[in-house]
Design a protein around this motif. Structure first.
Motif, PDB file in Angstrom:
ATOM      1  N   ALA A  35      10.308   4.077   6.439  1.00 25.81           N
ATOM      2  CA  ALA A  35       9.465   4.465   7.572  1.00 25.81           C
ATOM      3  C   ALA A  35       8.022   4.697   7.133  1.00 25.81           C
ATOM      4  N   LEU A  36       7.824   5.198   5.939  1.00 21.82           N
ATOM      5  CA  LEU A  36       6.468   5.415   5.447  1.00 21.82           C
ATOM      6  C   LEU A  36       5.747   4.078   5.229  1.00 21.82           C
ATOM      7  N   MET A  37       6.499   3.031   4.930  1.00 20.06           N
ATOM      8  CA  MET A  37       5.906   1.719   4.680  1.00 20.06           C
ATOM      9  C   MET A  37       5.650   0.946   5.975  1.00 20.06           C
ATOM     10  N   ASN A  38       6.275   1.372   7.043  1.00 23.18           N
ATOM     11  CA  ASN A  38       6.138   0.680   8.327  1.00 23.18           C
ATOM     12  C   ASN A  38       5.625   1.650   9.379  1.00 23.18           C
ATOM     13  N   PRO A  39       4.370   2.101   9.282  1.00 24.24           N
ATOM     14  CA  PRO A  39       3.844   3.052  10.273  1.00 24.24           C
ATOM     15  C   PRO A  39       3.826   2.426  11.665  1.00 24.24           C
ATOM     16  N   LYS A  40       4.062   3.247  12.644  1.00 24.17           N
ATOM     17  CA  LYS A  40       4.097   2.745  14.042  1.00 24.17           C
ATOM     18  C   LYS A  40       2.800   2.960  14.732  1.00 24.17           C
TER      19      LYS A  40
END
Length: 89
Positions: A84-89
């Motif tokens: 999730a840290l690598m794929n910020p929304k």
């Protein structure tokens, strides 16, 4: 791994030359290892891996498939919080 005092190693080198074909031998002095006696095969493998570790590759030299494989890589689900840290929304 077998541990042997320096004096024992020196007196019985021929014996340890045979043993090292099966397992490494730590040569000890005052309770601390001063060196390791390993087989020629094991030493050559170590040198091979040390040379690999020294190599670096520029991303510009990667093939497109390699870049895509790296970009598509994900950790196991137990590390989803890190994904999730690598794929910020």
């Amino acid at each position: 791994m077998r541990k042997v005092p320096t004096t024992e190693f020196t007196r019985n080198f021929g014996r340890y030359r045979e043993i090292v074909q099966r397992e490494p031998v730590a040569v000890m002095s005052h309770g601390r290892p001063t060196g390791y006696f390993v087989s020629a095969v094991e030493y050559e493998e170590l040198q091979h891996y040390k040379n690999l570790a020294r190599q670096s590759f520029a991303t510009k030299d990667l093939q497109r498939e390699e870049v895509e494989a790296i970009a598509g890589g994900r950790m196991s689900s137990e590390h989803d919080h890190l994904n999730a840290l690598m794929n910020p929304k």
